[in-house]
Write a protein that holds these residues in place. Structure first.
Motif: not given
Length: 235
Positions: A57, A60, A179, A181, A198, A200, A202, A222, A224, A226
């Motif tokens: 993770g 961002v 979230t 993805g 994946g 994202y 917040d 925030e 990301g 994977i």
């Protein structure tokens, strides 16, 4: 005499035909029985499942703090290991699959609490987050391509800071957000599936500073993610 001979010949022929037919009926049939077909089991995504995952993770979001000499300064971003467990349920109708999944993750997604003057109060990179998501996708036999989204919660750390003007503040609390993805999942066997996903995330992180609004202090969470996962599907 002639008619008697013909009658005797006809009776003999009839008896011979009858005997031959009876003998043939006693013989085993030369025809093979109809072949029996055992239908191969068709894989379905329908069912409950649970498993583990691991990945990476990275932050961002925007983290800003106040420096009395330089004004508002942007904090650091970072990333790290993410891992945990998930469980859910799928239902397949035709080629389409819909379901719901929840997970709980350890997340070292980087130090978000950079602050002026010292690193001791910068905050922790360790934290956690979880999600409760809907999933929907298209199945190509044992392969599933899907999108996912829903609620997110957690405390990823970094909500602690020190400023010589504003002082020391902590923000160790659970925050809520959303979230979104997607991913790909493949059924290795009828019970085990593997996925790559994946997300994202917040989280609505609250401001740690009483005067934060006056000096443009911000602690966005925030990040990301994977990750790869392995699930066991219950029959």
């Amino acid at each position: 005499m002639r008619h008697s001979a013909l009658g005797l010949l006809a009776a003999t022929a009839a008896l011979a035909i009858a005997a031959s037919t009876a003998h043939a009926a006693d013989l085993p049939s030369r025809y093979s029985p109809a072949p029996a077909y055992n239908a191969l089991p068709i894989f379905t995504w329908t069912g409950f499942y649970a498993g583990l995952n691991a990945g990476y993770g990275w932050n961002v979001g925007d983290s800003r703090y106040y420096d009395p000499a330089f004004g508002t300064v942007r904090g650091s971003r970072g990333g790290g290991f993410v891992g945990g467990a998930q469980a859910g349920y799928n239902y397949q109708f035709g080629m389409f699959v819909a379901g719901v999944e929840t997970d709980l993750q350890y997340a070292a997604v980087g130090n978000k609490g950079a602050s002026y003057g010292t690193t001791y109060y910068d905050g922790d990179s360790d934290g956690f987050f979880g999600t409760i998501r809907a999933r929907a996708g298209v199945a190509f036999d044992r392969a599933l391509v899907y999108g996912t989204g829903g609620f997110a919660y957690g405390d990823i750390g970094g909500n602690r800071g020190y400023d010589p003007v504003l002082g020391h503040h902590t923000g160790d609390e659970v925050n809520w957000g959303w979230t979104l993805g997607g991913g790909v999942e493949y059924a290795i066997t009828n019970n085990f599936t593997a996925k790559v996903e994946g997300l994202y995330v917040d989280l609505d992180t609250k401001d740690n500073y009483v005067l934060g609004g006056r000096v443009n202090v911000n602690r966005d969470a925030e990040f990301g993610v994977i990750r790869a996962g392995l699930n066991y599907k219950f029959n």
